[in-house]
Write an enzyme that holds these catalytic residues in place. Structure first.
Site, PDB file in Angstrom:
ATOM      1  N   LYS A   1       0.860  -1.345  -0.101  1.00 33.82           N
ATOM      2  CA  LYS A   1       0.024  -0.211  -0.083  1.00 33.82           C
ATOM      3  C   LYS A   1       1.001   1.072  -0.021  1.00 33.82           C
ATOM      4  O   LYS A   1       0.362   2.411  -0.599  1.00 33.82           O
ATOM      5  CB  LYS A   1      -0.817   0.059   1.143  1.00 33.82           C
TER       6      LYS A   1
ATOM      7  N   ASP B   1     -10.356   1.843   2.275  1.00 31.78           N
ATOM      8  CA  ASP B   1     -10.557   1.039   3.466  1.00 31.78           C
ATOM      9  C   ASP B   1     -11.202   1.769   4.523  1.00 31.78           C
ATOM     10  O   ASP B   1     -11.988   0.949   5.266  1.00 31.78           O
ATOM     11  CB  ASP B   1      -9.334   0.684   4.442  1.00 31.78           C
TER      12      ASP B   1
ATOM     13  N   GLY C   1      -4.938   0.369  18.088  1.00 31.97           N
ATOM     14  CA  GLY C   1      -3.864   0.115  16.922  1.00 31.97           C
ATOM     15  C   GLY C   1      -3.746   1.554  16.488  1.00 31.97           C
ATOM     16  O   GLY C   1      -4.501   2.737  16.211  1.00 31.97           O
TER      17      GLY C   1
END
Ligand code: NDP
Length: 275
Positions: free
Chosen positions: A66, A102, A127
């Site tokens: 990515k 996403d 995260g």
């Protein structure tokens, strides 16, 4: 000749994208072929150059490329620019346009498919890696009352908070301090990769108290330790990231083809029961 698309990654054998896009193409009557490409590590640009020479129209990008795709694009959408990563490319002559769907896919799954609103709610995200980063702006655009970002390596979460300062009520915490902050979250999202190894982020138990939804970004793993803990604390709605995966694919398909496929059937086909 049919238009060509692909997903590129390494490894790529596990990818559901050919199945998803093949189904979307049949459902919408679009004439395209969609394949899976495993590029060698360090060989992203050469492989994409080749695919473009063959007349390709677009690409989905999965791990670990990515960031390579971000560098490869010569135009970026705001979401790709903000995420610092590209998960979808469109080729239009010399234009190589990078997008990142996403985060919007995750928000659509939570708010539309699961029917859980984020506006005015307290949201906890675990995260501070690529997936969390891509979700920050789409989450803040939902106007939660508070978005708490917690990460094992605190400095990464702090850096993200500095970058997204001014975009909304974003607060950073370490896991140890979370117990003091935890006066009830409506939505708890696990955007760590802990579940891929069967691990549990070091969460205090009280974070799930009163939560309406516990969302695990990893998919196809059944009840991960995170989802088990949420269930044990009585969270009514549990979900994994299969809906996010399909929704980001639908966004990509609509961007490429100008027609948005419906997602419910594909999500149902790919869902692994959470038991
Ligand atoms: P990254 O490698 O970029 O980030 C991993 C994050 O997980 C870091 O914040 C890391 O913390 C944290 N972490 C790892 N292990 C632990 C642990 N044991 N305890 C606490 N924190 C931990 O991964 P991604 O952001 O790319 O992916 C995250 C998850 O999202 C994965 O499960 C992936 O499969 C899923 N995903 C799902 C998608 C979908 O469509 N459903 C799309 C993209 C990703 P630290 O910084 O301290 O190392």
């Amino acid at each position: 000749m049919s238009d060509r698309y692909a997903v590129i990654g390494n490894p790529i054998g596990f990818s559901k994208s050919p199945l998803i896009h093949g189904t979307f193409a049949r459902m919408t009557g679009q004439d395209l072929v969609y394949e899976a490409i495993e590029a060698p590590l360090g060989g992203f640009s050469e492989r994409v150059d080749q695919f473009r020479t063959e007349g390709a129209k677009g690409l989905n990008i999965t791990a670990p490329f990515k960031l390579d795709a971000f560098a490869y694009a010569n135009e970026l959408s705001e979401s790709a620019d903000r995420a610092g990563a590209v998960n979808c490319l469109k080729f239009d002559g010399d234009r190589i346009i990078g997008e990142n769907f996403d985060g919007i896919g995750l928000v659509r799954d939570i708010t539309v498919n699961l029917g859980v609103k984020m506006a005015g709610q307290r949201v906890l995200m675990l995260g501070a890696g690529g997936a969390a980063r891509g979700a920050l702006l789409p989450f803040l655009r939902q106007e939660p009352s508070e978005l708490v970002l917690v990460n094992r390596t605190l400095s990464k979460a702090v850096a993200l908070a500095e970058e997204f300062a001014g975009c909304g009520p974003l607060i950073v915490s370490g896991y140890a301090e979370l117990a003091d902050l935890a006066e009830g979250y409506d939505v708890v999202v696990n955007a760590t990769s802990a579940s891929l190894r069967g691990e549990m982020p070091p969460l205090p138990g009280n974070v799930f108290r009163g939560a309406k939804l516990a969302y695990e970004l990893a998919y196809g793993k059944g009840l991960t330790p995170f989802l088990q803990a949420a269930r044990a604390e009585g969270v009514a709605k549990l979900a994994d990231g299969v809906g996010m995966l399909v929704e980001q694919a639908a966004e990509a398909f609509a961007w490429w083809r100008g027609v948005r496929p419906s997602t419910a059937q594909v999500i149902a086909e790919l869902t692994v029961p959470l038991s």
